[in-house]
Design an enzyme around this catalytic site. Structure first.
Site, PDB file in Angstrom:
ATOM      1  N   HIS A  36       0.829  -1.209   0.000  1.00 25.40           N
ATOM      2  CA  HIS A  36       0.000   0.000   0.000  1.00 25.40           C
ATOM      3  C   HIS A  36       0.862   1.257   0.000  1.00 25.40           C
ATOM      4  CE1 HIS A  36      -3.989   1.820   0.654  1.00 25.40           C
ATOM      5  NE2 HIS A  36      -3.298   2.793   1.245  1.00 25.40           N
ATOM      6  N   ASP A  38       0.400   5.516  -1.121  1.00 29.16           N
ATOM      7  CA  ASP A  38      -0.566   6.549  -1.496  1.00 29.16           C
ATOM      8  C   ASP A  38       0.041   7.674  -2.330  1.00 29.16           C
ATOM      9  OD1 ASP A  38      -3.352   6.171  -0.447  1.00 29.16           O
ATOM     10  OD2 ASP A  38      -2.264   5.772   1.403  1.00 29.16           O
ATOM     11  N   GLU A 141      -8.889   1.631  -2.636  1.00 29.92           N
ATOM     12  CA  GLU A 141      -8.987   1.731  -1.182  1.00 29.92           C
ATOM     13  C   GLU A 141     -10.335   2.325  -0.769  1.00 29.92           C
ATOM     14  OE1 GLU A 141      -6.451   3.212   2.712  1.00 29.92           O
ATOM     15  OE2 GLU A 141      -6.123   4.225   0.791  1.00 29.92           O
ATOM     16  N   HIS A 168     -13.283   2.171   3.903  1.00 34.63           N
ATOM     17  CA  HIS A 168     -12.246   3.069   4.410  1.00 34.63           C
ATOM     18  C   HIS A 168     -12.726   3.476   5.794  1.00 34.63           C
ATOM     19  CE1 HIS A 168      -9.468   6.620   4.595  1.00 34.63           C
ATOM     20  NE2 HIS A 168      -8.659   5.619   4.252  1.00 34.63           N
ATOM     21  N   HIS A 214      -8.968  -1.457   7.520  1.00 35.45           N
ATOM     22  CA  HIS A 214     -10.008  -0.444   7.735  1.00 35.45           C
ATOM     23  C   HIS A 214     -11.374  -1.024   8.118  1.00 35.45           C
ATOM     24  CE1 HIS A 214      -7.992   3.351   6.637  1.00 35.45           C
ATOM     25  NE2 HIS A 214      -7.345   2.650   5.719  1.00 35.45           N
ATOM     26  N   HIS A 235      -2.503  -3.001   4.731  1.00 34.01           N
ATOM     27  CA  HIS A 235      -1.714  -2.082   5.568  1.00 34.01           C
ATOM     28  C   HIS A 235      -2.305  -2.026   6.973  1.00 34.01           C
ATOM     29  CE1 HIS A 235      -4.890   0.286   3.720  1.00 34.01           C
ATOM     30  NE2 HIS A 235      -4.604   1.378   4.402  1.00 34.01           N
ATOM     31  N   ASP A 304       2.242   2.044   3.872  1.00 33.55           N
ATOM     32  CA  ASP A 304       1.330   3.189   3.912  1.00 33.55           C
ATOM     33  C   ASP A 304       2.070   4.499   3.689  1.00 33.55           C
ATOM     34  OD1 ASP A 304      -1.170   4.326   3.983  1.00 33.55           O
ATOM     35  OD2 ASP A 304      -1.564   3.910   6.088  1.00 33.55           O
TER      36      ASP A 304
END
Length: 410
Positions: A36, A38, A141, A168, A214, A235, A304
């Protein structure tokens, strides 16, 4: 003997260099597959997805945890890039914005073909390794990004999505998120609704990995019990080491073991030490714990990076992976176990998900009930029992006629 006071520090330095050198030697043939990252979100926030902006050049990009030189220094050979949009897009433009983020990932591969290779199969990752390129994959995600549509789920698969994070930081109409466990949200699906089970069944059919980062504990358990293939936490870390609700408790880790699933450890300091300050050694503690409870085949890495603010000392950006691997070697992890953490455990799960897929099977077609959907801008096409404007007018006229007839009788 006092004249040899310098010997022990020197020995420690030499030992440290030995572990680091051994880590790099392993990583030359088995580089990191990170679950993961971003960076696409940062490209949206910083440049509105204008990749040709001179400041957006990934070879010289500053102010982010990730750029091409840092990835090469960290021996990153595979990366699941996150196509992410916040929960405030739910019932609005979530699908459009997700498509834009997936487009950014594809354009990264097109703009830097000497570095990135966009792939969709586990075998393609190994080919990218051989070609000395970074295998680039897409993880979407947040289940809110499919807008409760099986058709959108399938379309995103065809565009390259290979995992979907079921929630999420908000519930979807069919699954509950981790804030339910914290008490900030109400449980709506008690884990997974009937439609949520259809989503998972369709993901199994397509070969999309189910990502449980999440989600609530109830959703974790429901998905692990329902899925016909292993699942991932792209993650997340260990709840016993840091009791944060985003982490995975031991009873769920036992299910991870039983289903041959995977937990890719998150580096966010709040999830590592339950504070803003953390260390590389504490991240290794999470890896140790997951290995102890679920087995060495259940451990992976999902840093992450560029999705969090505080990172542990020693893991400040993606170039630091060799230092973490050196720490595992110092803790007597075997070469085989380390290679599993780096890449082989994810490759196993991904290949098992692919083997469990069956595109010849009839797709799931039953839509979510219209009443479960929110948003004032929704149309109702296709819902056969949903009243159209013509049916509404007809029903109104019929009611008026009945009322007038009743008055006539009086």
């Amino acid at each position: 003997m006092w004249i040899f006071w310098w010997f022990w520090p020197l020995l420690a330095i030499c030992a440290s260099d030995t572990f680091r050198n051994r880590a790099e030697e392993i990583m030359r043939t088995t580089p990191v597959i990170d679950g993961h990252n971003d960076l696409p979100w940062q490209l949206l926030k910083l440049f509105n997805n204008k990749l040709n902006d001179s400041e957006a050049n990934l070879n010289t990009l500053t102010g982010t945890h990730t750029n091409i030189p840092k990835m090469k220094a960290g021996y990153v050979g595979g990366q699941f890039w996150s196509a992410y949009m916040p929960c405030d897009t739910q019932n609005k433009d979530a699908v459009k914005r997700t498509l834009e983020q997936m487009d950014v990932i594809h354009r990264m591969c097109q703009l830097y073909p000497e570095t990135f290779l966009c792939v969709t199969k586990s075998s393609d990752i190994l080919q990218a390794f051989n070609d000395k390129k970074i295998a680039s994959l897409i993880g979407v995600e947040g289940g809110h990004l499919i807008d409760s549509s099986l058709g959108v789920l399938r379309a995103l698969y065809h565009l390259g999505m290979r995992y979907l994070t079921l929630t999420h930081n908000c519930n979807t109409p069919w699954s509950d998120n981790w804030l339910v466990d914290k008490g900030d949200d109400e449980a709506e699906s008690q884990g997974l609704s009937v439609f949520g089970q259809r989503v998972l069944k369709e993901m199994n059919r397509l070969g999309v990995m189910i990502d449980l980062s999440h989600v609530s504990v109830a959703t974790m358990k429901a998905a692990l019990q329902f899925s016909k293939a292993p699942v991932i936490f792209s993650h997340s870390s260990a709840y016993t080491v840091c009791p944060h609700r985003r982490n995975v408790p031991d009873d769920v880790l036992q299910l991870v073991k039983n289903t041959r699933s995977l937990v890719m450890v998150n580096f966010y300091s709040e999830f590592v030490s339950c504070s803003k300050d953390a260390t590389l050694s504490q991240v290794a503690d999470h890896l140790d714990h997951i290995k102890k409870v679920a087995g060495a085949e259940a451990v992976g890495l999902g840093g992450d990076y560029d999705g969090v603010t505080e990172l542990p000392k020693g893991l400040e950006d993606v170039s630091k992976y060799p230092d973490l691997i050196a720490e595992l070697l110092r803790r007597n992890w075997t070469d085989t176990e380390v290679k599993g953490v780096l890449a082989n455990n994810l490759l196993r799960v991904f290949s098992e998900v692919e083997l469990a897929s069956n595109h010849m099977q009839v797709p799931e077609e039953e839509p979510i009930p219209l009443g479960k959907m929110e948003g004032s801008c929704r149309t109702q096409y296709g819902y056969s029992r949903a009243p159209s404007i013509h049916l509404q007018i007809g029903a109104l006229l019929a009611s008026l006629a009945s009322l007038l007839f009743g008055l006539h009788l009086l």
